[in-house]
Enzyme design. Structure first.
Site, PDB file in Angstrom:
ATOM      1  N   THR A 174      19.569  57.768  51.824  1.00 28.23           N
ATOM      2  CA  THR A 174      18.543  58.055  52.832  1.00 28.23           C
ATOM      3  C   THR A 174      19.110  57.930  54.242  1.00 28.23           C
ATOM      4  OG1 THR A 174      17.883  55.810  52.341  1.00 28.23           O
ATOM      5  CG2 THR A 174      16.397  57.552  51.613  1.00 28.23           C
TER       6      THR A 174
ATOM      7  N   ASP B 296      21.693  46.131  49.895  1.00 29.09           N
ATOM      8  CA  ASP B 296      21.047  46.929  50.922  1.00 29.09           C
ATOM      9  C   ASP B 296      20.544  48.203  50.231  1.00 29.09           C
ATOM     10  OD1 ASP B 296      20.429  47.939  53.555  1.00 29.09           O
ATOM     11  OD2 ASP B 296      22.184  49.226  53.324  1.00 29.09           O
ATOM     12  N   LEU B 297      19.599  48.882  50.852  1.00 25.47           N
ATOM     13  CA  LEU B 297      19.026  50.076  50.221  1.00 25.47           C
ATOM     14  C   LEU B 297      19.652  51.367  50.762  1.00 25.47           C
ATOM     15  CD1 LEU B 297      16.805  51.347  48.377  1.00 25.47           C
ATOM     16  CD2 LEU B 297      15.290  51.263  50.357  1.00 25.47           C
ATOM     17  N   ASP B 298      19.326  51.674  52.035  1.00 29.21           N
ATOM     18  CA  ASP B 298      19.759  52.937  52.639  1.00 29.21           C
ATOM     19  C   ASP B 298      21.282  52.978  52.746  1.00 29.21           C
ATOM     20  OD1 ASP B 298      17.078  53.879  53.206  1.00 29.21           O
ATOM     21  OD2 ASP B 298      17.009  52.410  54.814  1.00 29.21           O
TER      22      ASP B 298
ATOM     23  N   GLU C 278      26.743  46.249  51.229  1.00 25.51           N
ATOM     24  CA  GLU C 278      26.272  46.781  52.509  1.00 25.51           C
ATOM     25  C   GLU C 278      27.076  47.986  52.989  1.00 25.51           C
ATOM     26  OE1 GLU C 278      24.400  46.976  55.029  1.00 25.51           O
ATOM     27  OE2 GLU C 278      22.969  45.378  54.712  1.00 25.51           O
ATOM     28  N   ASP C 279      26.389  48.948  53.604  1.00 25.01           N
ATOM     29  CA  ASP C 279      27.096  50.083  54.210  1.00 25.01           C
ATOM     30  C   ASP C 279      27.106  49.998  55.732  1.00 25.01           C
ATOM     31  OD1 ASP C 279      24.360  50.661  54.616  1.00 25.01           O
ATOM     32  OD2 ASP C 279      24.841  52.775  54.895  1.00 25.01           O
TER      33      ASP C 279
ATOM     34  N   LYS D  36      18.942  42.468  60.759  1.00 25.04           N
ATOM     35  CA  LYS D  36      20.379  42.297  60.636  1.00 25.04           C
ATOM     36  C   LYS D  36      20.989  42.610  62.011  1.00 25.04           C
ATOM     37  CE  LYS D  36      20.041  44.168  55.955  1.00 25.04           C
ATOM     38  NZ  LYS D  36      20.286  45.315  55.077  1.00 25.04           N
TER      39      LYS D  36
ATOM     40  N   SER E 128      16.674  44.768  52.487  1.00 23.84           N
ATOM     41  CA  SER E 128      16.663  45.964  53.337  1.00 23.84           C
ATOM     42  C   SER E 128      15.778  45.756  54.557  1.00 23.84           C
ATOM     43  CB  SER E 128      16.126  47.152  52.530  1.00 23.84           C
ATOM     44  OG  SER E 128      15.826  48.229  53.380  1.00 23.84           O
ATOM     45  N   ALA E 129      16.179  46.386  55.662  1.00 28.15           N
ATOM     46  CA  ALA E 129      15.374  46.326  56.885  1.00 28.15           C
ATOM     47  C   ALA E 129      14.203  47.303  56.827  1.00 28.15           C
ATOM     48  CB  ALA E 129      16.257  46.662  58.083  1.00 28.15           C
TER      49      ALA E 129
ATOM     50  N   LYS F 158      22.581  51.886  61.806  1.00 26.36           N
ATOM     51  CA  LYS F 158      22.544  51.545  60.375  1.00 26.36           C
ATOM     52  C   LYS F 158      22.248  50.055  60.185  1.00 26.36           C
ATOM     53  CE  LYS F 158      25.298  55.249  58.442  1.00 26.36           C
ATOM     54  NZ  LYS F 158      26.544  55.625  57.764  1.00 26.36           N
TER      55      LYS F 158
HETATM   56  C1  BG6 Z   1      17.619  50.289  57.255  1.00 29.44           C
HETATM   57  C2  BG6 Z   1      18.358  51.501  57.780  1.00 29.44           C
HETATM   58  O1  BG6 Z   1      17.807  50.194  55.886  1.00 29.44           O
HETATM   59  O2  BG6 Z   1      16.237  50.383  57.534  1.00 29.44           O
HETATM   60  C3  BG6 Z   1      18.062  51.688  59.254  1.00 29.44           C
HETATM   61  O3  BG6 Z   1      19.741  51.337  57.598  1.00 29.44           O
HETATM   62  C4  BG6 Z   1      16.550  51.750  59.467  1.00 29.44           C
HETATM   63  O4  BG6 Z   1      18.692  52.849  59.695  1.00 29.44           O
HETATM   64  C5  BG6 Z   1      15.891  50.499  58.912  1.00 29.44           C
HETATM   65  O5  BG6 Z   1      16.260  51.867  60.860  1.00 29.44           O
HETATM   66  C6  BG6 Z   1      14.385  50.506  59.063  1.00 29.44           C
HETATM   67  O6  BG6 Z   1      13.843  51.486  58.227  1.00 29.44           O
HETATM   68  P1  BG6 Z   1      12.365  52.019  58.251  1.00 29.44           P
HETATM   69  O7  BG6 Z   1      12.259  52.852  57.011  1.00 29.44           O
HETATM   70  O8  BG6 Z   1      11.455  50.825  58.206  1.00 29.44           O
HETATM   71  O9  BG6 Z   1      12.200  52.781  59.506  1.00 29.44           O
HETATM   72 MG    MG Z   2      22.256  50.589  54.831  1.00 29.64          MG
END
Ligand code: BG6
Ligand code: MG
Length: 221
Positions: free
Chosen positions: A19, A11-13, A171-172, A147, A116-117, A47
């Site tokens: 972030t 996962d990224l964030d 994953e967080d 997710k 990542s989402a 998240k």
């Molecule tokens: C996920 C975050 O990585 O990305 C979520 O954990 C976030 O909090 C989602 O809503 C979507 O991100 P973005 O940058 O497309 O708005």
């Molecule tokens: Mg995350």
């Protein structure tokens, strides 16, 4: 069942970069502008979930039900604030241990993918300079199911040419742990135990991960 790990999905964030705090500040600003409080506890529910689903949860918290076009405007406003905060991101913002973990995987011949989402993932990877350490990138622009649906990780496994059962996910978010398990993968929770029920293994951050010990642990399962 013994698991031989042949790929690592990240996962990224909140796992590779912090972030998550910027997402929170931007959502909080939106909520406050709409006249209600938005706490870190509320934020846990956002998240790992997509931008529009995050907005739905936030509106639920505020007890609001605006029409579709207003929702689009709100999501765009939150993203504009978020992207503004990303402008200052540099290689120094890679979370402790993240670069080392990606390198350790590479040294062991274990390919890596981002799962990542976020639709902002390419911009963030570029600012952090870690794109060369990832063999595949699956993000919010490749997926249409957020997710806890496993789609993002199944696409990652496919891109790396491995079976889902051979993957470990980092994953967080609770939704991300659920997604990994729904896809038949092992899941390492990165963060606090109370936010990550069901993780197969838990570390406070990637700086605390011993890659060889983790591989041995899954092999003994
Ligand atoms: C996920 C975050 O990585 O990305 C979520 O954990 C976030 O909090 C989602 O809503 C979507 O991100 P973005 O940058 O497309 O708005
Ligand atoms: Mg995350």
């Amino acid at each position: 069942m013994a698991r031989v790990i042949r790929a690592a999905l990240f996962d990224l964030d909140g796992v590779l970069v912090d972030t998550a705090k910027h997402h929170y500040l931007a959502w909080k600003r939106l909520a406050n502008g709409l006249g209600f409080e938005f706490t870190p506890e509320h934020n846990e529910r956002l998240k790992g979930v997509s931008r529009m689903r995050s907005l739905e949860i936030l509106l639920e918290v505020g007890g609001l039900n605006p029409p579709h076009d207003q929702r689009e405007t709100m999501a765009a406003q939150k993203n504009a604030w978020y992207v503004e905060m990303l402008a200052g991101l540099t290689a120094a913002d890679v979370l402790p241990g993240a670069r080392e973990t990606l390198l350790a995987m590479r040294q062991r011949g274990i390919p890596t993918a981002l799962g990542s989402a976020s639709r902002n993932a390419p911009l963030i990877l570029d600012k952090l300079g870690i794109a060369p350490l990832l063999d595949a990138v699956i993000d919010g622009s490749n997926t249409d199911r957020a997710k806890p649906d496993p789609q993002v990780f199944l696409l990652g496994a496919q891109a790396l040419g491995v079976e889902p059962a051979e993957c470990v996910v980092f994953e967080d978010a609770a939704a991300g742990i659920e997604a990994a398990h729904a896809g038949g993968m092992m899941a390492v929770g990165v963060g606090k135990a109370e936010n990550l029920p069901g993780a197969d293994l838990l570390v406070p951050g990637l700086y605390a991960l011993d890659v060889d010990a983790m591989l041995a642990f899954f092999q003994q399962q």
